[in-house]
Design a protein around this motif. Structure first.
Motif: not given
Length: 159
Positions: A53, A57, A60, A66, A70, A148, A156-159
């Protein structure tokens, strides 16, 4: 899932030294984009949700695409990684799960064809570091995302 022990609170001097070690790696010969891939791949292999995690982040935030994030799990099949990145990922895998017979010559030769001896050494220390962090966080069940705000990873705005 709840955290078992906060090893960092229990062993603050060791934590501080391990963080300092990690900071030295940042100023080494391996570019940060490869260090992020290495941290992600080792964390995937070790099942470390906290580190995975965190490093996704961080990557990113530092501009990693992105889709490449992956594809780290399928790097062999993906066309998104350079030969240098592939060599680093292969080295990461073999040093994370050491084969009984040791590191095969073909894996070493692959990494040697892409990285200098100094880079291989620096990369190996980076792999050693992330594997150490993974073992702490898996063993003590550190909760993914729980740091975080402290580490600025909410950016990172990866909620």
């Amino acid at each position: 899932m709840s955290q078992r022990v906060n090893a960092f609170a229990q062993s603050p001097e060791l934590f501080k030294k391990f963080v300092e070690f990690g900071m030295l790696l940042q100023s080494g010969t391996i570019e940060s984009s490869i260090l992020h891939l290495v941290e992600i791949r080792a964390s995937q292999m070790n099942g470390c949700g906290f580190c995975l995690d965190m490093h996704v982040k961080q990557a990113k935030i530092h501009g990693e695409r992105e889709l490449r994030l992956h594809h780290v799990a399928i790097w062999r099949e993906s066309t998104l990684f350079s030969p240098r990145e592939r060599a680093a990922l292969a080295w990461t895998e073999v040093l994370t799960h050491l084969p009984v017979q040791g590191v095969p010559d073909e894996v070493y030769e692959r990494v040697r064809s892409e990285l200098s001896e100094k880079e291989i050494s620096d990369l190996s220390f980076a792999i050693m570091s992330i594997n150490g962090w993974n073992r702490l966080n898996v063993g003590f069940r550190s909760v993914p995302g729980s740091a975080d705000k402290a580490y600025g990873l909410d950016k990172a705005k990866l909620d």
